[in-house]
Structures are given as structure tokens and as C-alpha cells.
Design a protein around this motif. Structure first.
Motif, PDB file in Angstrom:
ATOM      1  N   ARG A   1       6.181  12.266   0.247  1.00 45.67           N
ATOM      2  CA  ARG A   1       5.294  12.915   1.213  1.00 45.67           C
ATOM      3  C   ARG A   1       4.017  12.099   1.422  1.00 45.67           C
ATOM      4  O   ARG A   1       3.551  11.930   2.551  1.00 45.67           O
ATOM      5  CB  ARG A   1       4.958  14.318   0.718  1.00 45.67           C
ATOM      6  CG  ARG A   1       4.154  15.118   1.696  1.00 45.67           C
ATOM      7  CD  ARG A   1       3.924  16.519   1.174  1.00 45.67           C
ATOM      8  NE  ARG A   1       3.226  17.304   2.180  1.00 45.67           N
ATOM      9  CZ  ARG A   1       3.120  18.600   2.148  1.00 45.67           C
ATOM     10  NH1 ARG A   1       3.673  19.286   1.159  1.00 45.67           N
ATOM     11  NH2 ARG A   1       2.477  19.229   3.077  1.00 45.67           N
ATOM     12  N   SER A   2       3.455  11.575   0.347  1.00 48.86           N
ATOM     13  CA  SER A   2       2.234  10.783   0.496  1.00 48.86           C
ATOM     14  C   SER A   2       2.534   9.437   1.162  1.00 48.86           C
ATOM     15  O   SER A   2       1.699   8.911   1.902  1.00 48.86           O
ATOM     16  CB  SER A   2       1.539  10.582  -0.851  1.00 48.86           C
ATOM     17  OG  SER A   2       2.345   9.843  -1.735  1.00 48.86           O
ATOM     18  N   ILE A   3       3.715   8.892   0.933  1.00 52.14           N
ATOM     19  CA  ILE A   3       4.101   7.651   1.621  1.00 52.14           C
ATOM     20  C   ILE A   3       4.109   7.887   3.122  1.00 52.14           C
ATOM     21  O   ILE A   3       3.558   7.095   3.901  1.00 52.14           O
ATOM     22  CB  ILE A   3       5.483   7.155   1.143  1.00 52.14           C
ATOM     23  CG1 ILE A   3       5.397   6.678  -0.307  1.00 52.14           C
ATOM     24  CG2 ILE A   3       6.005   6.045   2.054  1.00 52.14           C
ATOM     25  CD1 ILE A   3       6.748   6.386  -0.941  1.00 52.14           C
ATOM     26  N   ARG A   4       4.707   8.974   3.544  1.00 51.96           N
ATOM     27  CA  ARG A   4       4.767   9.283   4.980  1.00 51.96           C
ATOM     28  C   ARG A   4       3.388   9.571   5.561  1.00 51.96           C
ATOM     29  O   ARG A   4       3.074   9.165   6.680  1.00 51.96           O
ATOM     30  CB  ARG A   4       5.716  10.445   5.217  1.00 51.96           C
ATOM     31  CG  ARG A   4       7.158  10.058   4.986  1.00 51.96           C
ATOM     32  CD  ARG A   4       8.121  11.202   5.293  1.00 51.96           C
ATOM     33  NE  ARG A   4       9.471  10.800   4.995  1.00 51.96           N
ATOM     34  CZ  ARG A   4      10.118  11.129   3.877  1.00 51.96           C
ATOM     35  NH1 ARG A   4       9.538  11.893   2.960  1.00 51.96           N
ATOM     36  NH2 ARG A   4      11.358  10.717   3.677  1.00 51.96           N
ATOM     37  N   ALA A   5       2.547  10.257   4.774  1.00 52.74           N
ATOM     38  CA  ALA A   5       1.191  10.559   5.245  1.00 52.74           C
ATOM     39  C   ALA A   5       0.386   9.268   5.434  1.00 52.74           C
ATOM     40  O   ALA A   5      -0.303   9.087   6.446  1.00 52.74           O
ATOM     41  CB  ALA A   5       0.484  11.484   4.261  1.00 52.74           C
ATOM     42  N   VAL A   6       0.492   8.351   4.479  1.00 54.89           N
ATOM     43  CA  VAL A   6      -0.231   7.082   4.586  1.00 54.89           C
ATOM     44  C   VAL A   6       0.330   6.254   5.744  1.00 54.89           C
ATOM     45  O   VAL A   6      -0.424   5.594   6.464  1.00 54.89           O
ATOM     46  CB  VAL A   6      -0.180   6.315   3.243  1.00 54.89           C
ATOM     47  CG1 VAL A   6      -0.699   4.905   3.396  1.00 54.89           C
ATOM     48  CG2 VAL A   6      -0.977   7.060   2.186  1.00 54.89           C
TER      49      VAL A   6
ATOM     50  N   GLN B   1       1.943   4.658  -3.324  1.00 52.69           N
ATOM     51  CA  GLN B   1       1.834   6.105  -3.189  1.00 52.69           C
ATOM     52  C   GLN B   1       2.805   6.799  -4.143  1.00 52.69           C
ATOM     53  O   GLN B   1       3.927   6.349  -4.322  1.00 52.69           O
ATOM     54  CB  GLN B   1       2.089   6.535  -1.748  1.00 52.69           C
ATOM     55  CG  GLN B   1       1.194   5.841  -0.741  1.00 52.69           C
ATOM     56  CD  GLN B   1      -0.266   5.900  -1.091  1.00 52.69           C
ATOM     57  OE1 GLN B   1      -0.820   6.954  -1.383  1.00 52.69           O
ATOM     58  NE2 GLN B   1      -0.908   4.740  -1.088  1.00 52.69           N
ATOM     59  N   PRO B   2       2.383   7.915  -4.734  1.00 50.49           N
ATOM     60  CA  PRO B   2       3.184   8.545  -5.793  1.00 50.49           C
ATOM     61  C   PRO B   2       4.373   9.378  -5.325  1.00 50.49           C
ATOM     62  O   PRO B   2       5.320   9.582  -6.093  1.00 50.49           O
ATOM     63  CB  PRO B   2       2.173   9.427  -6.519  1.00 50.49           C
ATOM     64  CG  PRO B   2       1.127   9.740  -5.499  1.00 50.49           C
ATOM     65  CD  PRO B   2       1.065   8.527  -4.600  1.00 50.49           C
ATOM     66  N   THR B   3       4.349   9.884  -4.100  1.00 51.04           N
ATOM     67  CA  THR B   3       5.426  10.775  -3.651  1.00 51.04           C
ATOM     68  C   THR B   3       5.910  10.374  -2.260  1.00 51.04           C
ATOM     69  O   THR B   3       5.171   9.722  -1.500  1.00 51.04           O
ATOM     70  CB  THR B   3       4.936  12.240  -3.580  1.00 51.04           C
ATOM     71  OG1 THR B   3       3.927  12.335  -2.560  1.00 51.04           O
ATOM     72  CG2 THR B   3       4.378  12.723  -4.913  1.00 51.04           C
TER      73      THR B   3
ATOM     74  N   ARG C   1       1.533   7.423   8.494  1.00 52.64           N
ATOM     75  CA  ARG C   1       0.952   8.000   9.718  1.00 52.64           C
ATOM     76  C   ARG C   1      -0.476   7.497   9.922  1.00 52.64           C
ATOM     77  O   ARG C   1      -0.891   7.211  11.049  1.00 52.64           O
ATOM     78  CB  ARG C   1       0.980   9.525   9.659  1.00 52.64           C
ATOM     79  CG  ARG C   1       2.339  10.124   9.939  1.00 52.64           C
ATOM     80  CD  ARG C   1       2.266  11.639  10.134  1.00 52.64           C
ATOM     81  NE  ARG C   1       1.794  12.346   8.954  1.00 52.64           N
ATOM     82  CZ  ARG C   1       2.568  12.726   7.937  1.00 52.64           C
ATOM     83  NH1 ARG C   1       3.867  12.466   7.964  1.00 52.64           N
ATOM     84  NH2 ARG C   1       2.068  13.378   6.916  1.00 52.64           N
TER      85      ARG C   1
ATOM     86  N   HIS D   1       0.827  -1.202   0.000  1.00 49.24           N
ATOM     87  CA  HIS D   1       0.000   0.000   0.000  1.00 49.24           C
ATOM     88  C   HIS D   1       0.865   1.257   0.000  1.00 49.24           C
ATOM     89  O   HIS D   1       0.593   2.219  -0.725  1.00 49.24           O
ATOM     90  CB  HIS D   1      -0.954   0.004   1.187  1.00 49.24           C
ATOM     91  CG  HIS D   1      -1.940   1.111   1.164  1.00 49.24           C
ATOM     92  ND1 HIS D   1      -2.149   1.929   2.235  1.00 49.24           N
ATOM     93  CD2 HIS D   1      -2.772   1.559   0.185  1.00 49.24           C
ATOM     94  CE1 HIS D   1      -3.065   2.840   1.923  1.00 49.24           C
ATOM     95  NE2 HIS D   1      -3.457   2.634   0.687  1.00 49.24           N
ATOM     96  N   LEU D   2       1.922   1.245   0.798  1.00 47.38           N
ATOM     97  CA  LEU D   2       2.828   2.394   0.820  1.00 47.38           C
ATOM     98  C   LEU D   2       3.541   2.558  -0.518  1.00 47.38           C
ATOM     99  O   LEU D   2       3.719   3.689  -0.997  1.00 47.38           O
ATOM    100  CB  LEU D   2       3.855   2.241   1.948  1.00 47.38           C
ATOM    101  CG  LEU D   2       3.297   2.289   3.375  1.00 47.38           C
ATOM    102  CD1 LEU D   2       4.393   1.953   4.376  1.00 47.38           C
ATOM    103  CD2 LEU D   2       2.656   3.620   3.674  1.00 47.38           C
TER     104      LEU D   2
END
Length: 101
Positions: free
Chosen positions: A70-75, A66-68, A77, A62-63
Motif C-alpha cells: 500500500r505504501s509503495i503504491r501511495a509513494v 517502502q514497507p508495504t 502516486r 525509493h519505492l
């Protein structure tokens, strides 16, 4: 950069590691405390390890979708928040069961 594996299940080998613990009566083997033979204990350990690896693999996939960064870290979290929420619910339910007993 090398992938770093973390956690005790990534390092513990039931064939070579002693799991002896101390009890009130003296030294006791953990398999005696839980009523399992070594073969049953190894099988249970392997089953739990496989379940953990499957869950972690699902989160990793799932991680990776993610395209960026920043979005990897947000997901990540969001995963941490959701896991902590589930853990809190289960811990509270177990505590309520202990108080009812």
C-alpha cells in the motif's frame, strides 16, 4: 513473475532500427534533420538512455524502501503527481517562450 520492460527506449536499437521520417521534400533521415552523424546520434541516444535509467533506478530504489504494498503504491502516486507537475511547469514555460519570440 517476469519483469516487463516498457517504453520505446527499452526496445529501440540504433544499430538495427531505421529512423527515417517523411518531410515535405520527401523522405529524409532523422540524423539529417537534426544535423548529427550516426555516431553522434548513437552517443546522444546512449546518454539519454543512461540518464533515464538512472532516474528510474532512483525512483525504483525509493519505492523498494517502502514497507508495504500500500505504501509503495501511495509513494508511486506521489512520484506521478510530482513528475506531472514538473512537466506542466516546463511545458508552460516553453509555451510562454514561444509566445514571447
Amino acid at each position: 513473475m517476469a519483469t516487463r520492460r516498457r517504453g520505446p527506449t527499452a526496445q529501440w536499437d540504433p544499430d538495427t532500427t531505421s529512423i527515417a521520417t517523411n518531410s515535405v521534400a520527401g523522405s529524409a533521415d532523422a540524423t539529417e534533420l537534426c544535423g548529427l552523424t550516426w555516431d553522434e546520434f548513437r552517443t546522444q541516444w546512449a546518454r539519454e538512455r543512461a540518464r533515464r535509467e538512472m532516474a528510474l533506478g532512483s525512483i525504483r530504489e525509493h519505492l523498494a524502501e517502502q514497507p508495504t504494498p500500500r505504501s509503495i503504491r501511495a509513494v508511486a502516486r506521489l512520484w506521478r503527481r510530482d513528475i506531472a507537475h514538473v512537466a506542466d511547469e516546463l511545458a508552460q514555460a516553453r509555451q510562454d517562450q514561444e509566445h514571447d519570440a
